[in-house]
Motif scaffolding. Structure first.
Motif, PDB file in Angstrom:
ATOM      1  N   ALA A 159      14.729  -3.278 -12.450  1.00  0.00           N
ATOM      2  CA  ALA A 159      14.689  -4.524 -11.550  1.00  0.00           C
ATOM      3  C   ALA A 159      13.778  -4.534 -10.672  1.00  0.00           C
ATOM      4  O   ALA A 159      13.104  -5.482 -10.324  1.00  0.00           O
ATOM      5  CB  ALA A 159      15.853  -4.599 -10.971  1.00  0.00           C
ATOM      6  N   LEU A 160      13.572  -3.213 -10.061  1.00  0.00           N
ATOM      7  CA  LEU A 160      12.400  -3.393  -9.019  1.00  0.00           C
ATOM      8  C   LEU A 160      11.082  -3.477  -9.449  1.00  0.00           C
ATOM      9  O   LEU A 160      10.122  -4.071  -8.946  1.00  0.00           O
ATOM     10  CB  LEU A 160      12.423  -1.826  -8.115  1.00  0.00           C
ATOM     11  N   ALA A 161      10.807  -3.075 -10.674  1.00  0.00           N
ATOM     12  CA  ALA A 161       9.620  -3.252 -11.354  1.00  0.00           C
ATOM     13  C   ALA A 161       9.301  -4.555 -11.696  1.00  0.00           C
ATOM     14  O   ALA A 161       8.066  -5.004 -11.512  1.00  0.00           O
ATOM     15  CB  ALA A 161       9.543  -2.242 -12.834  1.00  0.00           C
ATOM     16  N   ALA A 162      10.212  -5.498 -11.969  1.00  0.00           N
ATOM     17  CA  ALA A 162      10.021  -6.979 -12.201  1.00  0.00           C
ATOM     18  C   ALA A 162       9.532  -7.417 -10.757  1.00  0.00           C
ATOM     19  O   ALA A 162       8.609  -8.557 -10.704  1.00  0.00           O
ATOM     20  CB  ALA A 162      11.338  -7.651 -12.649  1.00  0.00           C
ATOM     21  N   MET A 163       9.688  -7.146  -9.653  1.00  0.00           N
ATOM     22  CA  MET A 163       9.310  -7.422  -8.360  1.00  0.00           C
ATOM     23  C   MET A 163       7.780  -7.018  -8.211  1.00  0.00           C
ATOM     24  O   MET A 163       7.092  -7.579  -7.213  1.00  0.00           O
ATOM     25  CB  MET A 163      10.118  -6.788  -7.358  1.00  0.00           C
ATOM     26  N   GLY A 169       2.583 -10.496  -1.597  1.00  0.00           N
ATOM     27  CA  GLY A 169       2.306  -9.182  -1.615  1.00  0.00           C
ATOM     28  C   GLY A 169       3.302  -8.263  -0.765  1.00  0.00           C
ATOM     29  O   GLY A 169       3.453  -7.051  -1.166  1.00  0.00           O
ATOM     30  N   PHE A 170       4.020  -8.848   0.132  1.00  0.00           N
ATOM     31  CA  PHE A 170       4.567  -8.095   0.834  1.00  0.00           C
ATOM     32  C   PHE A 170       6.151  -7.918   0.156  1.00  0.00           C
ATOM     33  O   PHE A 170       6.648  -6.677   0.137  1.00  0.00           O
ATOM     34  CB  PHE A 170       5.419  -8.735   2.316  1.00  0.00           C
ATOM     35  N   VAL A 171       6.492  -8.512  -0.921  1.00  0.00           N
ATOM     36  CA  VAL A 171       7.654  -8.285  -1.739  1.00  0.00           C
ATOM     37  C   VAL A 171       7.194  -7.407  -2.621  1.00  0.00           C
ATOM     38  O   VAL A 171       7.940  -6.354  -3.058  1.00  0.00           O
ATOM     39  CB  VAL A 171       7.832  -9.655  -2.626  1.00  0.00           C
ATOM     40  N   ARG A 172       6.101  -7.225  -3.194  1.00  0.00           N
ATOM     41  CA  ARG A 172       5.434  -6.342  -4.294  1.00  0.00           C
ATOM     42  C   ARG A 172       5.602  -4.926  -3.314  1.00  0.00           C
ATOM     43  O   ARG A 172       5.767  -3.822  -4.084  1.00  0.00           O
ATOM     44  CB  ARG A 172       4.036  -6.641  -4.501  1.00  0.00           C
ATOM     45  N   LEU A 173       4.914  -4.871  -2.077  1.00  0.00           N
ATOM     46  CA  LEU A 173       4.743  -3.598  -1.448  1.00  0.00           C
ATOM     47  C   LEU A 173       6.448  -3.049  -1.073  1.00  0.00           C
ATOM     48  O   LEU A 173       6.538  -1.867  -1.194  1.00  0.00           O
ATOM     49  CB  LEU A 173       4.245  -3.886   0.108  1.00  0.00           C
ATOM     50  N   SER A 174       7.274  -3.903  -0.736  1.00  0.00           N
ATOM     51  CA  SER A 174       8.517  -3.595  -0.355  1.00  0.00           C
ATOM     52  C   SER A 174       9.120  -3.006  -1.577  1.00  0.00           C
ATOM     53  O   SER A 174       9.761  -1.934  -1.666  1.00  0.00           O
ATOM     54  CB  SER A 174       9.378  -4.766   0.072  1.00  0.00           C
ATOM     55  N   ALA A 175       9.174  -3.622  -2.787  1.00  0.00           N
ATOM     56  CA  ALA A 175       9.637  -3.031  -4.003  1.00  0.00           C
ATOM     57  C   ALA A 175       9.018  -1.803  -4.359  1.00  0.00           C
ATOM     58  O   ALA A 175       9.627  -0.852  -4.991  1.00  0.00           O
ATOM     59  CB  ALA A 175       9.450  -4.243  -5.193  1.00  0.00           C
ATOM     60  N   SER A 206       1.560   2.667 -11.703  1.00  0.00           N
ATOM     61  CA  SER A 206       0.220   3.029 -12.032  1.00  0.00           C
ATOM     62  C   SER A 206      -0.480   1.561 -12.161  1.00  0.00           C
ATOM     63  O   SER A 206      -1.578   1.511 -11.917  1.00  0.00           O
ATOM     64  CB  SER A 206       0.012   3.773 -13.330  1.00  0.00           C
ATOM     65  N   PRO A 207      -0.169   0.745 -13.116  1.00  0.00           N
ATOM     66  CA  PRO A 207      -0.901  -0.489 -12.938  1.00  0.00           C
ATOM     67  C   PRO A 207      -1.018  -1.210 -11.678  1.00  0.00           C
ATOM     68  O   PRO A 207      -2.084  -1.826 -11.514  1.00  0.00           O
ATOM     69  CB  PRO A 207       0.184  -1.257 -13.872  1.00  0.00           C
ATOM     70  N   ALA A 208      -0.446  -1.097 -10.759  1.00  0.00           N
ATOM     71  CA  ALA A 208      -0.745  -1.632  -9.329  1.00  0.00           C
ATOM     72  C   ALA A 208      -1.672  -0.939  -8.570  1.00  0.00           C
ATOM     73  O   ALA A 208      -1.711  -1.464  -7.486  1.00  0.00           O
ATOM     74  CB  ALA A 208       0.796  -1.544  -8.566  1.00  0.00           C
ATOM     75  N   LEU A 209      -2.265   0.082  -9.114  1.00  0.00           N
ATOM     76  CA  LEU A 209      -3.271   0.653  -8.516  1.00  0.00           C
ATOM     77  C   LEU A 209      -4.432  -0.555  -8.250  1.00  0.00           C
ATOM     78  O   LEU A 209      -5.313  -0.283  -7.255  1.00  0.00           O
ATOM     79  CB  LEU A 209      -3.822   1.811  -9.271  1.00  0.00           C
ATOM     80  N   ALA A 210      -4.671  -1.545  -9.060  1.00  0.00           N
ATOM     81  CA  ALA A 210      -5.623  -2.406  -8.910  1.00  0.00           C
ATOM     82  C   ALA A 210      -4.910  -3.805  -8.231  1.00  0.00           C
ATOM     83  O   ALA A 210      -5.698  -4.611  -8.255  1.00  0.00           O
ATOM     84  CB  ALA A 210      -6.069  -2.870 -10.256  1.00  0.00           C
ATOM     85  N   ASP A 211      -3.834  -3.636  -7.418  1.00  0.00           N
ATOM     86  CA  ASP A 211      -3.331  -4.928  -6.906  1.00  0.00           C
ATOM     87  C   ASP A 211      -4.295  -5.260  -5.840  1.00  0.00           C
ATOM     88  O   ASP A 211      -5.044  -4.551  -5.147  1.00  0.00           O
ATOM     89  CB  ASP A 211      -1.982  -4.441  -6.082  1.00  0.00           C
ATOM     90  N   GLU A 212      -4.368  -6.792  -5.632  1.00  0.00           N
ATOM     91  CA  GLU A 212      -5.461  -7.253  -4.727  1.00  0.00           C
ATOM     92  C   GLU A 212      -4.889  -6.913  -3.212  1.00  0.00           C
ATOM     93  O   GLU A 212      -5.796  -7.168  -2.519  1.00  0.00           O
ATOM     94  CB  GLU A 212      -5.396  -8.753  -4.990  1.00  0.00           C
ATOM     95  N   PHE A 213      -3.558  -6.621  -3.074  1.00  0.00           N
ATOM     96  CA  PHE A 213      -2.939  -6.313  -1.566  1.00  0.00           C
ATOM     97  C   PHE A 213      -3.334  -5.051  -1.075  1.00  0.00           C
ATOM     98  O   PHE A 213      -2.961  -3.813  -1.546  1.00  0.00           O
ATOM     99  CB  PHE A 213      -1.726  -6.772  -1.567  1.00  0.00           C
ATOM    100  N   PRO A 214      -4.486  -4.981  -0.179  1.00  0.00           N
ATOM    101  CA  PRO A 214      -4.926  -3.579   0.114  1.00  0.00           C
ATOM    102  C   PRO A 214      -3.720  -2.501   0.507  1.00  0.00           C
ATOM    103  O   PRO A 214      -3.958  -1.313   0.283  1.00  0.00           O
ATOM    104  CB  PRO A 214      -5.969  -3.773   1.461  1.00  0.00           C
ATOM    105  N   PRO A 215      -2.673  -2.865   1.330  1.00  0.00           N
ATOM    106  CA  PRO A 215      -1.805  -2.024   1.753  1.00  0.00           C
ATOM    107  C   PRO A 215      -0.988  -1.347   0.271  1.00  0.00           C
ATOM    108  O   PRO A 215      -0.363  -0.337   0.413  1.00  0.00           O
ATOM    109  CB  PRO A 215      -0.913  -2.796   2.754  1.00  0.00           C
TER     110      PRO A 215
END
Length: 252
Positions: A159-163, A169-175, A206-215
């Motif tokens: 469920a968190l992976a879906a987030m 970006g803050f939702v992604r970071l929180s998840a 791992s896939p989120a290593l390239a996320d556009e949100f620096p934090p």
């Protein structure tokens, strides 16, 4: 602000700011190459800044102007803050779970925040917390509650992976932070390398290593470094980042 020395210092800082803006990058200058830069810079010696002199003059102003008067003692009250968990803090876990289905967002948020405060003892609320992840008013408090439950909430990783793909970006970071704290121990040992939760978390992050949100990139890269050899599945994603034309991604 009316202090004569403060007015003088402000004028000096304004002029200095203009010179620094138009001059060389101070982060790239070491004392032993100031002269070489003066020779090579087409703008001539006026582009050079005496950083030692700047520090000395700033220190002189600080010493001569002195400290601002201390504020009078007393309690500083900050408006706009509220104790969201107060409504459910003294109630049972079951009451908090019921509150997650409350009619108002304030009630639902209060219940989720109270469950966050309970930490691992709120494990029985895991399923109910997952059910409100689609509620934008309660999503972040619910994620924080799941994170606080810790390893007992490992079943929520999908469920968190879906987030992790949420547009905010803050939702992604929180998840992603919740995934880390639920499934990745502070110290990854040989015994924990076989943990299904650890492997699942690495696969999610791992896939989120390239996320556009620096934090997000920073948190995930630091987390995967902590995983040591267990983070091997993230290597292809990390190598792919090195092909990015934007060098700001490379530190991942």
């Amino acid at each position: 602000p009316e202090h004569p020395l403060a007015i003088e210092a402000a004028s000096w800082l304004t002029a200095l700011r203009t010179k620094i803006t138009n001059g060389p990058d101070p982060h790239l200058i070491a004392p032993n190459n100031l002269h070489d830069l003066a020779v090579d810079d087409p703008r001539g010696p006026e582009a050079i800044i005496d950083f030692d002199g700047v520090r000395a003059r700033a220190a002189d102003y600080l010493e001569r102007i002195g400290a601002a008067p201390a504020p009078p003692p007393g309690v500083t009250r900050v408006s706009g803050l509220k104790d969201e968990a107060a409504t459910f803090r003294e109630k049972s876990i079951e009451a908090c779970i019921a509150g997650l289905a409350g009619a108002s967002a304030d009630i639902r948020r209060a219940a989720a925040t109270a469950l966050f405060e309970r930490g691992p003892s709120a494990a029985n609320a895991t399923k109910a917390l997952v059910s409100v992840l689609d509620d934008p008013d309660v999503r972040i408090p619910a994620i924080r509650a799941l994170e606080a439950i810790g390893p007992h909430a490992a079943t929520v990783l999908p469920a968190l992976a879906a987030m992790i793909s949420h547009p905010d970006g803050f939702v992604r970071l929180s998840a992603a932070t919740a995934v880390k704290n639920i499934a990745i121990p502070e110290e990854v040992t040989d015994a924990s390398l076989d943990s299904p939760s650890l492997r699942a978390a690495i696969e999610i992050l791992s896939p989120a290593l390239a996320d556009e949100f620096p934090p997000m990139r920073q948190m995930i890269s630091q987390t995967l470094v902590r995983c040591g050899p267990a983070a091997a599945p993230a290597v292809p994603a990390a190598i792919k980042i090195l092909t990015q034309p934007n060098y700001l991604y490379w530190d991942t």
